[in-house]
Design a protein around this motif. Sequence first.
Motif, PDB file in Angstrom:
ATOM      1  N   SER A 175      21.398 -62.618   8.599  1.00  0.00           N
ATOM      2  CA  SER A 175      20.965 -64.188   7.899  1.00  0.00           C
ATOM      3  C   SER A 175      21.693 -64.843   9.107  1.00  0.00           C
ATOM      4  CB  SER A 175      21.982 -64.369   6.305  1.00  0.00           C
ATOM      5  OG  SER A 175      23.333 -64.609   6.571  1.00  0.00           O
ATOM      6  N   ASN A 176      22.715 -64.245   9.850  1.00  0.00           N
ATOM      7  CA  ASN A 176      23.913 -64.702  10.544  1.00  0.00           C
ATOM      8  C   ASN A 176      22.542 -64.916  12.390  1.00  0.00           C
ATOM      9  OD1 ASN A 176      25.903 -65.650   9.312  1.00  0.00           O
ATOM     10  ND2 ASN A 176      27.018 -63.767   9.208  1.00  0.00           N
ATOM     11  N   VAL A 177      22.225 -63.799  12.236  1.00  0.00           N
ATOM     12  CA  VAL A 177      21.428 -63.718  13.407  1.00  0.00           C
ATOM     13  C   VAL A 177      20.091 -65.096  13.667  1.00  0.00           C
ATOM     14  CG1 VAL A 177      19.833 -62.526  15.133  1.00  0.00           C
ATOM     15  CG2 VAL A 177      21.911 -61.615  13.752  1.00  0.00           C
ATOM     16  N   MET A 178      20.210 -65.114  12.100  1.00  0.00           N
ATOM     17  CA  MET A 178      18.477 -65.726  11.953  1.00  0.00           C
ATOM     18  C   MET A 178      19.136 -67.579  12.280  1.00  0.00           C
ATOM     19  SD  MET A 178      16.855 -64.626   7.878  1.00  0.00           S
ATOM     20  CE  MET A 178      16.607 -62.952   7.760  1.00  0.00           C
ATOM     21  N   LYS A 179      20.029 -67.299  12.285  1.00  0.00           N
ATOM     22  CA  LYS A 179      20.317 -68.651  12.618  1.00  0.00           C
ATOM     23  C   LYS A 179      20.732 -69.313  14.099  1.00  0.00           C
ATOM     24  CE  LYS A 179      24.926 -69.066   9.710  1.00  0.00           C
ATOM     25  NZ  LYS A 179      26.217 -69.106   9.273  1.00  0.00           N
ATOM     26  N   VAL A 180      20.588 -68.488  14.506  1.00  0.00           N
ATOM     27  CA  VAL A 180      21.103 -68.176  16.619  1.00  0.00           C
ATOM     28  C   VAL A 180      19.199 -68.237  16.544  1.00  0.00           C
ATOM     29  CG1 VAL A 180      21.556 -67.570  17.848  1.00  0.00           C
ATOM     30  CG2 VAL A 180      23.369 -67.155  15.956  1.00  0.00           C
ATOM     31  N   ALA A 222      33.869 -55.186  23.274  1.00  0.00           N
ATOM     32  CA  ALA A 222      35.221 -56.046  23.904  1.00  0.00           C
ATOM     33  C   ALA A 222      34.532 -57.543  24.029  1.00  0.00           C
ATOM     34  CB  ALA A 222      35.000 -55.206  25.638  1.00  0.00           C
ATOM     35  N   MET A 223      33.090 -58.068  23.733  1.00  0.00           N
ATOM     36  CA  MET A 223      32.166 -59.108  23.545  1.00  0.00           C
ATOM     37  C   MET A 223      33.000 -59.886  22.259  1.00  0.00           C
ATOM     38  SD  MET A 223      28.456 -58.391  25.407  1.00  0.00           S
ATOM     39  CE  MET A 223      28.254 -57.333  23.264  1.00  0.00           C
ATOM     40  N   ASN A 224      32.976 -58.884  20.913  1.00  0.00           N
ATOM     41  CA  ASN A 224      33.039 -59.246  19.939  1.00  0.00           C
ATOM     42  C   ASN A 224      33.871 -58.668  18.872  1.00  0.00           C
ATOM     43  OD1 ASN A 224      32.790 -60.318  16.959  1.00  0.00           O
ATOM     44  ND2 ASN A 224      31.109 -61.039  17.436  1.00  0.00           N
ATOM     45  N   PRO A 225      35.226 -58.930  18.977  1.00  0.00           N
ATOM     46  CA  PRO A 225      36.539 -58.175  18.355  1.00  0.00           C
ATOM     47  C   PRO A 225      36.097 -57.350  16.648  1.00  0.00           C
ATOM     48  CG  PRO A 225      37.553 -60.208  18.898  1.00  0.00           C
ATOM     49  CD  PRO A 225      35.911 -59.426  19.406  1.00  0.00           C
ATOM     50  N   THR A 226      35.213 -58.656  16.137  1.00  0.00           N
ATOM     51  CA  THR A 226      35.010 -58.500  15.166  1.00  0.00           C
ATOM     52  C   THR A 226      34.015 -57.453  14.612  1.00  0.00           C
ATOM     53  OG1 THR A 226      33.192 -59.897  14.764  1.00  0.00           O
ATOM     54  CG2 THR A 226      35.703 -60.793  14.943  1.00  0.00           C
ATOM     55  N   GLY A 227      33.435 -57.111  15.582  1.00  0.00           N
ATOM     56  CA  GLY A 227      32.431 -55.162  15.372  1.00  0.00           C
ATOM     57  C   GLY A 227      31.478 -56.127  14.420  1.00  0.00           C
ATOM     58  N   LEU A 228      30.934 -57.475  14.149  1.00  0.00           N
ATOM     59  CA  LEU A 228      29.997 -58.508  13.749  1.00  0.00           C
ATOM     60  C   LEU A 228      28.463 -58.600  14.350  1.00  0.00           C
ATOM     61  CD1 LEU A 228      32.088 -60.774  10.799  1.00  0.00           C
ATOM     62  CD2 LEU A 228      31.211 -57.958  10.896  1.00  0.00           C
ATOM     63  N   VAL A 229      28.348 -59.476  13.696  1.00  0.00           N
ATOM     64  CA  VAL A 229      26.489 -59.721  14.539  1.00  0.00           C
ATOM     65  C   VAL A 229      26.142 -61.314  14.161  1.00  0.00           C
ATOM     66  CG1 VAL A 229      25.831 -57.544  14.581  1.00  0.00           C
ATOM     67  CG2 VAL A 229      25.207 -59.029  12.903  1.00  0.00           C
ATOM     68  N   PRO A 230      26.212 -61.955  15.101  1.00  0.00           N
ATOM     69  CA  PRO A 230      25.571 -62.422  15.886  1.00  0.00           C
ATOM     70  C   PRO A 230      26.202 -62.301  17.491  1.00  0.00           C
ATOM     71  CG  PRO A 230      25.360 -63.957  15.599  1.00  0.00           C
ATOM     72  CD  PRO A 230      25.922 -63.903  14.362  1.00  0.00           C
ATOM     73  N   THR A 231      26.342 -61.718  18.498  1.00  0.00           N
ATOM     74  CA  THR A 231      27.086 -61.551  19.651  1.00  0.00           C
ATOM     75  C   THR A 231      26.012 -62.857  20.903  1.00  0.00           C
ATOM     76  OG1 THR A 231      28.719 -60.109  19.291  1.00  0.00           O
ATOM     77  CG2 THR A 231      28.729 -61.497  21.439  1.00  0.00           C
ATOM     78  N   LEU A 232      26.152 -64.009  20.888  1.00  0.00           N
ATOM     79  CA  LEU A 232      25.476 -64.544  22.013  1.00  0.00           C
ATOM     80  C   LEU A 232      26.303 -63.934  23.264  1.00  0.00           C
ATOM     81  CD1 LEU A 232      23.338 -66.289  23.503  1.00  0.00           C
ATOM     82  CD2 LEU A 232      25.730 -68.840  23.206  1.00  0.00           C
ATOM     83  N   GLN A 233      24.937 -63.674  24.428  1.00  0.00           N
ATOM     84  CA  GLN A 233      26.308 -63.362  26.112  1.00  0.00           C
ATOM     85  C   GLN A 233      25.421 -64.193  26.811  1.00  0.00           C
ATOM     86  OE1 GLN A 233      25.522 -58.868  26.825  1.00  0.00           O
ATOM     87  NE2 GLN A 233      26.611 -58.843  28.591  1.00  0.00           N
ATOM     88  N   GLY A 249      22.093 -58.487  17.118  1.00  0.00           N
ATOM     89  CA  GLY A 249      22.108 -58.798  16.305  1.00  0.00           C
ATOM     90  C   GLY A 249      21.107 -58.209  15.844  1.00  0.00           C
ATOM     91  N   ARG A 250      20.959 -57.514  14.325  1.00  0.00           N
ATOM     92  CA  ARG A 250      19.669 -57.069  13.908  1.00  0.00           C
ATOM     93  C   ARG A 250      18.984 -58.408  13.231  1.00  0.00           C
ATOM     94  NH1 ARG A 250      23.958 -56.516  11.219  1.00  0.00           N
ATOM     95  NH2 ARG A 250      22.794 -56.778   8.387  1.00  0.00           N
TER      96      ARG A 250
END
Length: 216
Positions: A16-21, A51-62, A11-12
């Motif tokens: 804001s959602n990436v910042m949270k993580v 395949a990791m995140n079907p929503t196509g949004l960010v973030p994704t934790l791997q 995620g970029r």
Amino acid sequence: MPDSPNRIVWGRATSSNVMKVLWGLAELNLPFERIDAGGAFGRTDTPEYRAMNPTGLVPTLQEGAFSLWESNAILRYLAHADRGASPLWPADPRARANVDRWMDAQQTVLNPPMGQVFRGLVRTPAERRDLTAIAAAIEETAKAWRIVEAALGRHDYIAGPDLTLCDIPWGVHAHRWFRMDYQGLSRPDLPALRAWYDRLCRRPGYQQHVVATPIA
């Protein structure tokens, strides 16, 4: 949870959602790698990402073959899996439920009007801004912040005397609330909220992953 050399946040940094993580990982002192994705960076429409995140949004934790999406779920997972427990997400059922409801309220109560304000002031070109609509959205956003203001009038952080996971979702947006250019539009004076924001600004993880990141 043993430290994972393969913990990746997709995620970029300006999301804001990436910042949270990222801030949550910093509070937990967990190592990670971040890979730009979303927005101008693309990648989220690829088969590999979906395949990791079907929503196509960010973030994704791997973490190796394991992946997780939805920022608040990621925060809860990290706090729970980190050595079995973390003070950020208390084990007592009622204390945990209190943290959880505040986390959920950020998404349901704050996000709709705050998103409208952010898009209007930051993402919309000046010549296309509807300042009347933005002013109305500011008023709706202020209603959400007044709920937090009341809680912060009783203790230093939203759920009690110490930082917990619920301060993270609200705290990311507090930076935008206090630092956006409002084009002369007024906002209410919320002193307890401002004092809380100032406390957050003294935390290294908040400084690095929220304050130092451009509002874009």
